[in-house]
Design a protein around this motif. Structure first.
Motif, PDB file in Angstrom:
ATOM      1  N   ASP A 133       3.703  18.132  39.795  1.00 26.38           N
ATOM      2  CA  ASP A 133       2.535  18.937  39.470  1.00 26.38           C
ATOM      3  C   ASP A 133       2.702  20.383  39.912  1.00 26.38           C
ATOM      4  O   ASP A 133       2.518  21.317  39.135  1.00 26.38           O
ATOM      5  CB  ASP A 133       1.326  18.340  40.197  1.00 26.38           C
TER       6      ASP A 133
ATOM      7  N   SER B 195      -0.509  15.247  34.933  1.00 28.91           N
ATOM      8  CA  SER B 195      -1.174  15.005  36.200  1.00 28.91           C
ATOM      9  C   SER B 195      -2.068  13.778  36.113  1.00 28.91           C
ATOM     10  O   SER B 195      -2.633  13.464  35.072  1.00 28.91           O
ATOM     11  CB  SER B 195      -1.975  16.230  36.620  1.00 28.91           C
TER      12      SER B 195
ATOM     13  N   ALA C 213      17.575   9.787  28.835  1.00 29.48           N
ATOM     14  CA  ALA C 213      16.298  10.177  28.246  1.00 29.48           C
ATOM     15  C   ALA C 213      15.977  11.633  28.568  1.00 29.48           C
ATOM     16  O   ALA C 213      15.477  12.383  27.733  1.00 29.48           O
ATOM     17  CB  ALA C 213      15.187   9.267  28.752  1.00 29.48           C
TER      18      ALA C 213
ATOM     19  N   GLN D  83       8.157   9.789  38.869  1.00 33.62           N
ATOM     20  CA  GLN D  83       9.573  10.120  38.820  1.00 33.62           C
ATOM     21  C   GLN D  83      10.354   9.053  38.037  1.00 33.62           C
ATOM     22  O   GLN D  83      11.197   9.369  37.206  1.00 33.62           O
ATOM     23  CB  GLN D  83      10.094  10.243  40.244  1.00 33.62           C
TER      24      GLN D  83
ATOM     25  N   THR E  97      11.710  17.159  34.254  1.00 38.30           N
ATOM     26  CA  THR E  97      10.811  17.180  33.100  1.00 38.30           C
ATOM     27  C   THR E  97       9.850  18.368  33.187  1.00 38.30           C
ATOM     28  O   THR E  97       9.484  18.940  32.164  1.00 38.30           O
ATOM     29  CB  THR E  97      10.017  15.864  32.972  1.00 38.30           C
TER      30      THR E  97
ATOM     31  N   SER F 200      19.102  10.906  33.739  1.00 30.46           N
ATOM     32  CA  SER F 200      19.139   9.805  32.776  1.00 30.46           C
ATOM     33  C   SER F 200      19.324  10.362  31.367  1.00 30.46           C
ATOM     34  O   SER F 200      19.037  11.525  31.093  1.00 30.46           O
ATOM     35  CB  SER F 200      17.832   9.021  32.849  1.00 30.46           C
TER      36      SER F 200
ATOM     37  N   SER G 231       9.522   9.408  34.371  1.00 32.97           N
ATOM     38  CA  SER G 231      10.205  10.557  33.769  1.00 32.97           C
ATOM     39  C   SER G 231      11.648  10.207  33.456  1.00 32.97           C
ATOM     40  O   SER G 231      12.185  10.562  32.413  1.00 32.97           O
ATOM     41  CB  SER G 231      10.197  11.749  34.723  1.00 32.97           C
ATOM     42  N   SER G 232      12.268   9.506  34.373  1.00 29.51           N
ATOM     43  CA  SER G 232      13.657   9.134  34.188  1.00 29.51           C
ATOM     44  C   SER G 232      13.787   8.149  33.021  1.00 29.51           C
ATOM     45  O   SER G 232      14.728   8.210  32.258  1.00 29.51           O
ATOM     46  CB  SER G 232      14.182   8.520  35.483  1.00 29.51           C
ATOM     47  N   HIS G 233      12.811   7.268  32.883  1.00 29.78           N
ATOM     48  CA  HIS G 233      12.845   6.243  31.835  1.00 29.78           C
ATOM     49  C   HIS G 233      12.635   6.833  30.446  1.00 29.78           C
ATOM     50  O   HIS G 233      13.349   6.530  29.509  1.00 29.78           O
ATOM     51  CB  HIS G 233      11.771   5.187  32.140  1.00 29.78           C
ATOM     52  N   THR G 234      11.629   7.709  30.314  1.00 32.86           N
ATOM     53  CA  THR G 234      11.271   8.190  28.979  1.00 32.86           C
ATOM     54  C   THR G 234      11.670   9.641  28.742  1.00 32.86           C
ATOM     55  O   THR G 234      11.651  10.103  27.616  1.00 32.86           O
ATOM     56  CB  THR G 234       9.748   8.111  28.753  1.00 32.86           C
ATOM     57  N   GLY G 235      11.997  10.374  29.804  1.00 34.82           N
ATOM     58  CA  GLY G 235      12.330  11.790  29.640  1.00 34.82           C
ATOM     59  C   GLY G 235      11.098  12.654  29.443  1.00 34.82           C
ATOM     60  O   GLY G 235      11.214  13.856  29.247  1.00 34.82           O
ATOM     61  N   ALA G 236       9.914  12.044  29.494  1.00 34.39           N
ATOM     62  CA  ALA G 236       8.689  12.824  29.290  1.00 34.39           C
ATOM     63  C   ALA G 236       8.109  13.230  30.638  1.00 34.39           C
ATOM     64  O   ALA G 236       8.244  12.504  31.621  1.00 34.39           O
ATOM     65  CB  ALA G 236       7.671  12.001  28.523  1.00 34.39           C
ATOM     66  N   ILE G 237       7.471  14.382  30.679  1.00 36.53           N
ATOM     67  CA  ILE G 237       6.844  14.813  31.923  1.00 36.53           C
ATOM     68  C   ILE G 237       5.640  13.934  32.198  1.00 36.53           C
ATOM     69  O   ILE G 237       4.942  13.505  31.274  1.00 36.53           O
ATOM     70  CB  ILE G 237       6.454  16.295  31.871  1.00 36.53           C
TER      71      ILE G 237
ATOM     72  N   GLN H 111      15.613  14.895  25.986  1.00 38.40           N
ATOM     73  CA  GLN H 111      14.475  15.835  25.936  1.00 38.40           C
ATOM     74  C   GLN H 111      14.954  17.268  26.105  1.00 38.40           C
ATOM     75  O   GLN H 111      14.470  18.181  25.446  1.00 38.40           O
ATOM     76  CB  GLN H 111      13.462  15.522  27.043  1.00 38.40           C
TER      77      GLN H 111
ATOM     78  N   ASP I 281       3.598   9.568  42.830  1.00 46.89           N
ATOM     79  CA  ASP I 281       4.703  10.506  42.666  1.00 46.89           C
ATOM     80  C   ASP I 281       6.003   9.776  42.373  1.00 46.89           C
ATOM     81  O   ASP I 281       6.769  10.147  41.489  1.00 46.89           O
ATOM     82  CB  ASP I 281       4.881  11.372  43.920  1.00 46.89           C
TER      83      ASP I 281
ATOM     84  N   ARG J 103      -3.195  23.700  32.206  1.00 48.22           N
ATOM     85  CA  ARG J 103      -2.865  23.009  30.962  1.00 48.22           C
ATOM     86  C   ARG J 103      -1.951  21.832  31.251  1.00 48.22           C
ATOM     87  O   ARG J 103      -0.816  22.004  31.680  1.00 48.22           O
ATOM     88  CB  ARG J 103      -2.225  23.970  29.966  1.00 48.22           C
ATOM     89  N   ASP J 104      -2.458  20.648  31.020  1.00 48.61           N
ATOM     90  CA  ASP J 104      -1.666  19.450  31.270  1.00 48.61           C
ATOM     91  C   ASP J 104      -0.698  19.240  30.112  1.00 48.61           C
ATOM     92  O   ASP J 104      -1.069  19.411  28.954  1.00 48.61           O
ATOM     93  CB  ASP J 104      -2.608  18.240  31.408  1.00 48.61           C
ATOM     94  N   PRO J 105       0.556  18.885  30.427  1.00 52.41           N
ATOM     95  CA  PRO J 105       1.543  18.739  29.364  1.00 52.41           C
ATOM     96  C   PRO J 105       1.141  17.695  28.319  1.00 52.41           C
ATOM     97  O   PRO J 105       1.582  17.769  27.187  1.00 52.41           O
ATOM     98  CB  PRO J 105       2.795  18.273  30.099  1.00 52.41           C
TER      99      PRO J 105
END
Lengths: 698, 371
Positions: B263, A259, B310, A247, B288, B308, A250-256, B314, A243, A590-592
């Motif tokens: 999740d 799971s 990033a 986190q 996100t 951030s 997510s902060s680094h790439t902005g992507a979710i 998004q 987890d 549905r996984d992002p």
């Protein structure tokens, strides 16, 4: 090579933003290119006459057309440089410049324009916010990192540029060579799937490795990787497993983050080998790029040290490998070659006074055994054992038998020289036997991946239009959810549901009950009431003449407990024999990143407490649906344990596949649970349904 | 003009040509009363009348330079070009402090009534019509004998009732209000009626009410532009900093708090529609998930943290606006829910939109008693 070949084998490279200013990225790239690149380098900068001895062109238009352009200009002029390159016909571009989507809204807008340009001019763009690319066969180091890679057969991609510089520094010391190295940056245009496809088509690439924090399009990645791993192994470190890690990612790439289970399932289905640490990544890469494939899982351990021999044996036990059973002939031969005190069974203990020859004999006899697929040589330093000679012997024997051999010549300074010799011949040496065994294990796993066949999903005859209409009901709801009132969705896809109806008056309830054989089950239907039985919203075994009273009772209970709940009616349903059936659950979330993740398990406490479930990314065929059923710990219950009638497993498998088709046909379904799906000896029935629909996608 | 109160009123509201006065009362808070009052006033003004406005009891309180005032009179002053003092436009500030004082017997009902009448007289001069806006709900003010019915009597106004409608049972409330207003009751307008309830109201309820001699002047359909709160308005009301501005025009209907793992957050967010997620600025995983869920329209970050670059990138890409507030999550949720509940857009566009809705869906001439 595929369509990206000019990217890795250009004849001319333009550096847009080349400079001689100390400490500038544009200077570092130019210097790296000048160091070894076989082709021509063009410097482009309107403010210079020449840069580091190269004639400098004022702009892209006035320079010759390059095969590859590396763009290092400041963010505001990146787009115009790319347009100019596109106009000129340069198709492959690496954008080093940062200041795109990783910086906020303005940057995101710029990145979108970058994508638009790529589309308009059909460009292959790496980055932006990339360290650059390398390709050792042409001596190209188009990065601003301090190290160049050594030649090798490993292709390496990373979502972190800093990770590349660190890895190369270390890999050079370890003599690990690379073929291509790519810093993916923001993955605005080219992403991991493109490179996996590219390297999969390159016969000189032995193994593809990567460090990823997110996967742009999981479904495309699974499809592509599945094909590539037939020929070329892929090993990935995917960070953000925990987890806290998710986190940070997510902060680094902005992507979710997506799971962890979806990653596990998706990568497994794709045939990708997952490393849990950087050390594993390179252990596996080294094994896969340098060692032959084991034909069987039997491992022979040859040692002069009892303790380490046992450690190695344990490690084998923890893996999918097993200790090889030697043939009688092997045992006889070993007994003859070894002193009486030696252990001639696996692990072979040649005991402390073993010299290089005794080791060599034992290894040779073991490798000749048909039950042996691979060998581990484990040694502790002794006065009679010369490590460098032992290394030569291992290389010699390995060459004769075409079976993977890994060594654990344990020690520090004493082992160093031998280690270097072994490495030169592609034999990894580890201090720790567990690392040696897990490398061998990876070879066996990859062999299985190559040998497996994945069946195509069955296409069932379904009523897709009707399903679409049912899903559209969510449009008029306050939230995105549908429930048991939408069971006809399952019927449209051929999943059996009990006879019954949702009614909104007691007389109709009575009519429906009369038309059903025997007593009925009655349940309150409300999207707002999640735990029906907790509020007395379920009545089992209702006789026909009790139906009207039961109706009133259910409605008034619901009203009392939750006055503001929307009540859609009361469901009147045939009774299901719960004695001879088992409650299971079939669902999808549905996984992002990977899309529809199917789930199967037993219902009730099995799913809630024991979490005994299996998952797969849809679409899946019959084989994978069957694996889902067999994989759960409680599978024997379904097969008929302790005198129970076995459940109709084929019907469950059929239902999982139909559900796979439903969620694949409708990306608008974000989650769906059939809980329970009751499985009896003669088929299954879906009793309850909940789903979440993104109506904008319908 | 049947009881003694009326004669009282007549004695003080005098004037040979006292203006035509309508009091707009409502069954419930946030029923669109302000928009309807101002829209009617503007329609009358467009027809050539000189119009005045008054809100006898201020209930939508906002602190303005240290003084507690109702927002509605301020808007009226702006939209109707009224040059009047706020203390006349809103003679009684029905604040919690005022109520406490009244209960302790420190407010005199008769005196208050006189104050209202005096303010009315000074405002009504030279106007053809006066539009009075009732309190949040028509029975507010009983403590000092100044409910909307009392005000109507005191100022000789006829009453236009604004009512919501969802189910037939709501008619009970309408009938009770009609009884309360007695002869001063003029008619009812149903506002903000959902598509689902519209047909039933038109075909069954309206004929029923008309059968009981209750005039129904109009049925105004639910219109998002009027009832909803946009992200931009929410940002203004919360005093939030807009950190990412793509998507500020989206409407927010509910709030959800992101305090779980990524999740579960995603599952949770996917189930909701037109919602804003309120969460700590440091919860990148929750951010996100909010960006991913289709029903989430806004991300509100608490504690004054910024995410951030990033994540902002998004969010901008997906058109999800991001707001940052200094307050903690709990306080923010309370304040934000308050904004959505008291809802309404309070600007000229809202009133203009209501004007055209009234023109299309209500008998404005009958409301204004224009023959």
């Amino acid at each position: 090579m595929g369509r990206l070949s000019p990217l890795f084998a250009p004849e001319t490279i333009a550096v847009v933003g080349a400079t001689d200013r100390d400490g500038a990225v544009g200077r570092a790239i130019l210097e790296n290119l000048q160091a070894e690149f076989d082709g021509d380098v063009l410097a482009i900068n309107p403010n210079r006459e020449s840069v580091l001895g190269l004639e400098c062109y004022p702009d892209v238009q006035q320079a010759p057309v390059a095969d590859l352009a590396v763009v290092v200009v400041p963010p505001p002029i990146v787009l115009e440089s790319i347009r100019a390159l596109g106009e000129q016909g340069t198709k492959d571009i690496v954008v080093i410049t940062a200041g795109f989507a990783e910086t906020g809204a303005d940057g995101a807008d710029r990145e979108q324009q970058l994508r638009d340009l790529a589309e308009e001019y059909d460009l292959n763009i790496v980055g932006p916010n990339s360290l650059g690319v390398m390709s050792t066969p042409v001596g190209m180091n188009a990065t601003f990192g301090p190290e160049s890679a050594q030649e090798g057969s490993i292709a390496f991609m990373s979502q972190s540029g800093a990770f590349i510089t660190a890895v190369l520094d270390w890999a050079n010391e370890q003599d690990i060579g690379f073929r291509d190295v790519v810093s993916l940056g923001n993955k605005a245009v080219l992403d991991e799937t493109d490179f996996v496809r590219e390297w999969g088509g390159d016969p000189e690439t032995d193994v593809v490795i990567g460090y990823l924090e997110s996967i742009q399009d999981g479904e495309a990645f699974v499809q592509t990787a599945r094909e590539v791993t037939d020929e070329t192994p892929i090993v990935l470190v995917k960070s953000g497993r925990t987890d806290a890690g998710a986190q940070a990612a997510s902060s680094h790439t902005g992507a979710i983050a997506g799971s962890e289970r979806a990653y596990e399932a998706g990568l497994e289905q794709a045939g990708v080998i997952r490393a849990s640490s950087v050390q594993e990544l390179f252990d596996y890469a080294r094994a896969l790029s340098g060692l032959p494939e084991p034909e069987s899982d039997g491992v022979a351990v040859v040692t002069n040290a009892g303790g380490p021999g046992v450690l190695t044996t344990d490690a084998v036990g923890d893996s999918q490998l097993r200790m090889a059973d030697f043939t009688d002939e092997t045992i006889d031969r070993l007994a003859e070659a070894m002193p009486d005190e030696a252990n001639v069974y696996n692990p072979i203990d040649a005991i402390g006074d073993a010299d290089v020859d005794r080791f060599g004999d034992a290894l040779e006899i073991a490798l000749e055994d048909p039950n042996v697929g691979a060998a581990v040589v484990v040694s502790a330093p002794t006065a009679v054992l010369e490590y460098d000679k032992l290394a030569e012997t291992v290389i010699e024997k390995r060459d004769v038998y075409e079976k993977p051999v890994i060594t654990c010549m344990m020690g520090g300074e004493r082992a160093r020289a031998a280690e270097e010799v072994l490495r030169e011949f592609g034999i990894p040496n580890y201090f720790d036997p567990s690392r040696a065994v897990s490398s061998l294990d990876t070879l066996a796993r990859y062999r299985d991946i190559r040998e497996r066949t994945v069946d195509e999903p069955t296409t069932f005859d379904v009523d897709r239009e009707r399903a679409r209409e049912i899903l559209a009901r969510a449009e008029s709801r306050d939230d995105n959810r549908l429930g048991v009132e939408s069971m006809d969705l399952l019927e449209a896809y051929g999943i059996p549901t009990p006879t019954g109806e949702i009614v909104d008056d007691p007389d109709r309830a009575h009519e429906v009950a009369k038309a059903i054989d025997g007593n009925v089950v009655m349940k309150i239907v409300s999207p707002d009431i999640t735990h029906k039985s907790d509020i007395g919203g379920v009545k089992v075994g209702v006789e026909d003449d009790e139906v009207k009273d039961a109706y009133e009772d259910l409605v008034s209970r619901a009203r009392n407990y939750q006055p503001d709940a929307t009540i859609l009616g009361v469901q009147v349903q045939e009774m299901i024999d719960l004695e001879s059936t088992t409650e299971t659950i079939v669902g999808m979330n549905r996984d992002p990143q990977f899309g529809p993740l199917l789930l199967f398990g037993l219902g009730g406490i099995f799913v809630e407490i024991l979490q005994d479930t299996s998952v797969r990314v849809a679409p899946i065929g019959e084989g994978e649906a069957r694996e889902m059923v067999d994989e759960i710990d409680a599978a024997p219950l379904l097969r008929g344990a302790r005198g129970r009638d076995p459940a109709d497993v084929e019907a469950i498998i059929d239902t999982i596949q139909r559900l796979s088709q439903l969620v694949t046909d409708f990306p608008a379904i974000l989650e769906l649970d059939v809980n329970p799906l009751v499985a009896g000896p003669d088929g299954v029935q879906a009793i309850d349904l909940r789903l979440t629909v993104d109506t904008e996608q319908l | 003009m049947t009881d003694t109160d009326t004669s009282d009123a007549e004695s003080t509201t005098t004037g040979t040509d006292s203006p035509d006065t309508i009091l707009v009362a409502s069954l419930a808070e946030s029923s669109g009363k302000t928009a309807i009052t101002l829209a009617l006033a503007r329609l009358a003004r467009e027809a050539g009348d000189s119009v005045g406005y008054m809100k006898p009891k201020g209930t939508r309180l906002q602190s303005n330079v240290g003084k507690t005032l109702d927002e509605d009179p301020m808007l009226a002053r702006e939209l109707l070009d009224i040059d009047a003092e706020l203390h006349d436009l809103e003679p009684v500030v029905y604040s919690p402090t005022f109520i406490e004082q009244a209960i302790r017997g420190r407010e005199d009902s008769a005196e208050l009534r006189t104050r209202v009448q005096e303010a009315f007289n000074s405002l009504a001069t030279d106007h053809d019509r006066m539009f009075l806006e009732g309190a949040g709900q028509y029975d507010v003010g009983s403590i000092v004998d100044l409910t909307d019915a009392d005000v109507a009597d005191a100022l000789d106004a006829r009453v236009l009732l604004i009512a919501p409608y969802e189910v037939p049972g709501d008619v009970d409330d309408v009938l009770a209000a009609v009884d309360t207003f007695g002869d001063r009751f003029a008619g009812v307008v149903f506002n903000n009626v959902s598509d689902a309830a519209y047909d039933q109201l038109e075909t069954d309820v309206v004929p029923y009410l008309e059968g009981r001699d209750i005039p129904v002047y109009g049925v105004i359909p639910n219109e998002r532009e009027l009832s909803g709160v946009t992200v931009k308005q929410l940002a203004d009301e919360l005093g939030a900093t807009v950190v990412s501005e793509n998507g500020l025009d989206a409407y927010i209907e509910r709030f959800t708090v992101g305090a779980m793992g990524a999740d579960s957050a995603l599952r949770h967010f996917r189930r909701t529609k037109d919602a804003a997620v309120i969460t700590g600025g440091d919860r990148a995983d929750v951010h996100t998930a909010a960006i991913e869920a289709p029903g989430i329209r806004c991300l509100i970050l608490t504690g004054g943290h910024r995410p951030s670059g990033a994540i902002l990138g998004q969010a901008a890409d997906r058109g999800l606006p991001v707001l940052a507030v200094q307050t903690d999550t709990l306080t923010t949720v309370e304040r934000a829910e308050d904004v959505v509940r008291s809802g309404r857009t309070r600007d000229e566009t809202t009133v203009a939109r209501m004007q055209s809705l009234l023109a299309d869906h209500a008998d404005v001439d009958a409301v204004l008693e224009i023959d």
